[in-house]
Scaffold this motif. Structure first.
Motif, PDB file in Angstrom:
ATOM      1  N   GLN A  87     -29.344 -12.661  62.733  1.00  0.00           N
ATOM      2  CA  GLN A  87     -30.134 -12.039  62.874  1.00  0.00           C
ATOM      3  C   GLN A  87     -31.013 -11.658  63.548  1.00  0.00           C
ATOM      4  OE1 GLN A  87     -28.876  -8.866  61.810  1.00  0.00           O
ATOM      5  NE2 GLN A  87     -26.725 -10.391  61.241  1.00  0.00           N
TER       6      GLN A  87
ATOM      7  N   GLU B 123     -23.276 -14.050  61.273  1.00  0.00           N
ATOM      8  CA  GLU B 123     -24.450 -13.542  62.616  1.00  0.00           C
ATOM      9  C   GLU B 123     -26.016 -13.836  62.635  1.00  0.00           C
ATOM     10  OE1 GLU B 123     -23.146  -8.985  63.089  1.00  0.00           O
ATOM     11  OE2 GLU B 123     -21.458 -10.536  63.910  1.00  0.00           O
TER      12      GLU B 123
ATOM     13  N   ARG C 148     -23.635 -10.525  68.388  1.00  0.00           N
ATOM     14  CA  ARG C 148     -24.201 -11.514  68.062  1.00  0.00           C
ATOM     15  C   ARG C 148     -24.597 -13.306  67.984  1.00  0.00           C
ATOM     16  NH1 ARG C 148     -28.625  -9.087  65.802  1.00  0.00           N
ATOM     17  NH2 ARG C 148     -29.126  -7.557  65.928  1.00  0.00           N
TER      18      ARG C 148
END
Lengths: 118, 143
Positions: free
Chosen positions: B80, B78, B43
């Motif tokens: 999302q 990260e 990610r």
């Protein structure tokens, strides 16, 4: 007294420009910080009202303050305009240089008067 | 010392912007990684910057934090947003329908981020040079 209030005012101007540089450098450092509100050191006004008085000059302090008048230039609310900040930084450095040169010249005059040469 | 404080503030920004460039490089390097450190597709990562509590002028200002201590990375988070689904039945990580979950890394976004970080880095180098010159000039008072 060896140094008059003008010399003292020059010293405080040099100090004020140094403090302002820190504030402007902090703004540039936080150019990409979400929601950051720019800071500045408004030393001109305080210095101008203190000129001529040794006590007032001694008591001057240059604390950074948040600039609430600056509008957001980023979607996240950040108010640092990198171009404007760089311009302020350059102008402040020149102001600092001017104060240093005048202080230097005045010290030179004193030296000449003392017969130690410039 | 006032001007050394200026150098430190700019240095904190150089560290932060370099970290942003490192994270962009990591994102670009892993743009096709279907097995990240946790075994799942990679990610996109993003640096969250935060103002560093001010120390300069502490003796002059009140206890209230007036800011001005530079910048620091608060976290690397990260992204999302959904992963890209690419049809590639031959891929070892393809699901039953033949789709592979690919990282949510967009090369164009990363390049724009990279340019932004690079320019911010340059601006802070300029501020550092100005601080250095101011300090050198002040020293000239002694000559």
């Amino acid at each position: 007294m060896l140094f008059d209030t003008t010399q003292l005012a020059l010293e405080r101007a040099i100090e004020g420009a140094g403090r302002r540089h820190e504030a402007l450098a902090a703004n540039l450092a936080n150019a990409n910080t979400p929601g950051y509100q720019r800071v500045d050191v408004e030393f001109h006004g305080a210095l101008a009202s203190a000129i001529g008085s040794r006590e007032a000059l001694d008591e001057l302090s240059f604390a950074p303050t948040r600039d609430a008048s600056a509008g957001a230039v980023r979607a996240d609310g950040g108010t640092v305009d990198v171009d404007a900040e760089s311009a302020r930084l350059a102008a402040n450095a020149l102001e600092h240089q001017a104060a240093v040169q005048v202080a230097h010249a005045r010290i030179g005059i004193l030296k000449a008067a003392m017969g130690t040469g410039v | 010392m006032s001007l050394f404080g200026g150098l430190e503030i700019s240095a904190s920004a150089l560290t932060a912007e370099r970290l942003r460039m490192d994270v962009v490089a990591e994102n670009l390097a892993n743009a096709q990684t279907t097995r990240g450190a946790d075994g799942r597709p990679y990610r996109r990562k993003e640096v969250v910057l935060q103002e560093r509590p001010g120390s300069f002028g502490a003796s002059l200002s009140t206890a209230m934090n007036r800011g001005g201590g530079g910048v620091q990375a608060a976290a690397i988070v990260e992204d999302q947003t959904p992963l890209k689904r690419v049809y590639d039945p031959g891929h070892p990580d393809a699901d039953a329908e033949g789709y592979v979950a690919m990282p949510n890394v967009d090369t164009v976004t990363e390049m724009v981020d990279l340019i932004g970080a690079q320019r911010a880095y340059e601006a802070n180098v300029t501020a550092m040079q100005a601080a250095k010159q101011m300090f050198a000039r002040t020293l000239e008072l002694l000559r």
